[in-house]
Scaffold this active site. Structure first.
Site, short mmCIF file in Angstrom:
data_model
loop_
_atom_site.label_atom_id
_atom_site.label_comp_id
_atom_site.label_asym_id
_atom_site.label_seq_id
_atom_site.Cartn_x
_atom_site.Cartn_y
_atom_site.Cartn_z
CG HIS A 308 -35.98 44.94 49.73
ND1 HIS A 308 -36.20 43.74 49.11
CD2 HIS A 308 -34.65 45.20 49.61
CE1 HIS A 308 -35.04 43.27 48.66
NE2 HIS A 308 -34.10 44.12 48.95
CG ASP A 366 -28.91 50.53 49.79
OD1 ASP A 366 -29.76 49.91 49.15
OD2 ASP A 366 -27.68 50.35 49.66
#
Ligand code: SDX
Length: 431
Positions: A308, A366
């Site tokens: 991320h 996700d």
């Protein structure tokens, strides 16, 4: 406003420039470079915006090092555990948790805007049946500006409010219709006697031929997925919505731009890409091969659902999502789901590998969402539409915040030009 008692000194060619330093309520200080080009005749360079604050905001705060996510100051794990999506929508839109009366009024306004203009059905029928549902959502949401003219004037606070409620209310209907069209089943109208998540499940999974009762546990898991995806500071799709809005574009066009950006596999498309990756790995014994590929500089393969830009610790949403995955799969009696087994083993292997620890690559939101959605019966092509549905309130909240900023200017970055300097045209016979 931010505290500006501190300054930073920039020295260029022996000339010093004093730049104000803005101190936030949380997070790193910000150097205000708005006057830099006028004073020093130089630009700053930050292609991926890794060190750039594009705006000030009061909506969402992320501490990537701690793995902390706050919505208007409330931690995401508390909201996911104690609140529900429409209450979080109210919080993001208006800044405070609602009273019971405020929540009842808000839920009533959303419920009574869930139907689409009947003529929009024809718009769906212009797509091929195998069109990706995200392609349909980008088109249909953009087309809303052709049907809802009475809520496109961004200078009218009432029209901004109506557009906000319409988008939050109609996105589940549009996503469900995109799914039904994709699988060749008849559209199912929204039902006002169902809560937001149950209504979405009903519009997706009920058929005229038989009764359908949304499971309260699946509805709760669905609502939690909506909540965990609601907003996330200035991510790529939110920045897209803000940039589109800075030109004065209508709200439906701005949200359609956000949907288009979210579609990419590096962003919201990662949940679909993650499940496809887990399925490609197939069995636990193939995990080392894929871990090696993810570490191989010459191999473009990356572990979808990992890493991320901001979180250099666990994504707090992934932690909550993992709990939901266990609950949903246990309820559905698929706790031995091979994909979930591969996911859990892959997570353990990656977290034990020094490469991922050094690069601070942890599971993100996700990684587990796709597993839950698949177990609930959604095809992978519906994962990102569900992300878009959830994120609409975040996009809208950030859009409203930007429009209320008296300093709003059109977003117009500059560049580091590395092309040809001026040269004369060469006639074709002389080339
Ligand atoms: C979302 O911004 C948001 O808030 C987004 C989001 C939201 O709610 O809006 O949180 C939603 O988009 C979550 C992210 C979903 N994307 C994925 O899961 C796709 C896989 N992840 C990678 O593509 C990547 O981690 C990004 C795009 C998410 C972040 O990339 P960055 O911050 O630009 O970092 P990078 O690509 O420069 O990677 C830094 C290093 C690189 O190695 P070096 O060049 O330094 O040697 O880490 C490596 C990368 O190769 N790396 C990975 C990796 N992610 C980064 N290596 C293997 N697998 C990965 N997943």
């Amino acid at each position: 406003m931010a505290d500006t008692t501190k300054t930073a000194t920039l020295s260029i060619d022996g000339q010093n420039y004093e730049l104000p330093v803005l101190s936030p309520t949380a997070g790193p200080d910000v150097i205000d470079i708005r006057k830099l080009y006028g004073q020093a005749g130089v630009f700053t360079y930050d292609p991926g915006f890794t060190s750039t604050a594009s705006t000030d905001s009061t909506i969402t705060f992320i501490d990537g090092g701690k793995g902390e996510l706050l919505h208007r100051g409330y931690p995401i794990d508390q909201l996911a555990g104690k609140s529900h999506y429409l209450e979080v929508c109210y919080l993001l839109l208006y800044g405070e948790l609602p009273t019971a009366a405020q929540l009842e009024d808000f839920e009533s306004r959303v419920t009574n805007h869930t139907m689409l203009h009947e003529q929009m059905m024809n718009f769906f029928r212009g797509f091929r049946r195998d069109a990706h549902p995200m392609a349909i959502m980008v088109g249909v949401v953009g087309a809303m500006s052709a049907f809802y003219h009475d809520s496109t004037d961004i200078n009218d606070p009432w029209q901004r409010e109506v557009a906000s409620i319409r988008l939050i209310a109609k996105m589940p209907t549009i996503a469900a219709m995109a799914y039904k069209y994709h699988i060749g089943q008849p559209f199912v109208y929204p039902r006002n006697n169902l809560d937001y998540a149950s209504n979405f499940l009903n519009m997706c999974f009920s058929v005229p031929a038989e009764d359908y009762q949304p499971s309260p546990i699946l509805a709760r898991a669905m609502d939690r997925i909506f909540t965990l995806h609601a907003d996330h500071e200035q991510n790529a799709s939110t920045s897209t919505v803000r940039l589109a809005s800075s030109s004065g574009a209508n709200p439906f066009a701005c949200i359609a731009a956000g949907i288009a950006c979210l579609w990419g596999p590096a962003h919201g498309g990662a949940n679909q890409a993650c499940l496809e990756m887990l399925r490609e790995i197939g069995t636990v014994d193939r995990i080392p091969e894929y871990i090696a590929r993810a570490k191989d500089k010459d191999d473009p393969f990356r572990l979808m659902g990992f890493g991320h830009r901001v979180y250099k610790n666990f994504d707090p949403r992934a932690t909550v999502m993992k709990e939901s995955a266990d609950e949903v799969l246990d309820l559905l009696g698929v706790e031995n789901n091979p994909v979930l087994q591969v996911a859990k083993e892959l997570e353990a292997a990656a977290l034990a590998d020094p490469y991922f620890a050094e690069k601070k690559l942890f599971p993100n939101v996700d990684f587990y969402s796709g597993i839950i959605l698949e177990a609930m019966g959604f095809p992978t092509s519906m994962f990102t539409p569900i992300f878009a549905l959830s994120r609409t309130v975040g996009w809208i909240s950030q859009w409203k915040e930007q429009l209320s900023d008296p300093q709003l200017k059109i977003g117009r970055p500059r560049q580091l030009y590395m092309g040809s300097t001026a040269r004369d045209y060469i006639d074709i016979e002389d080339r």
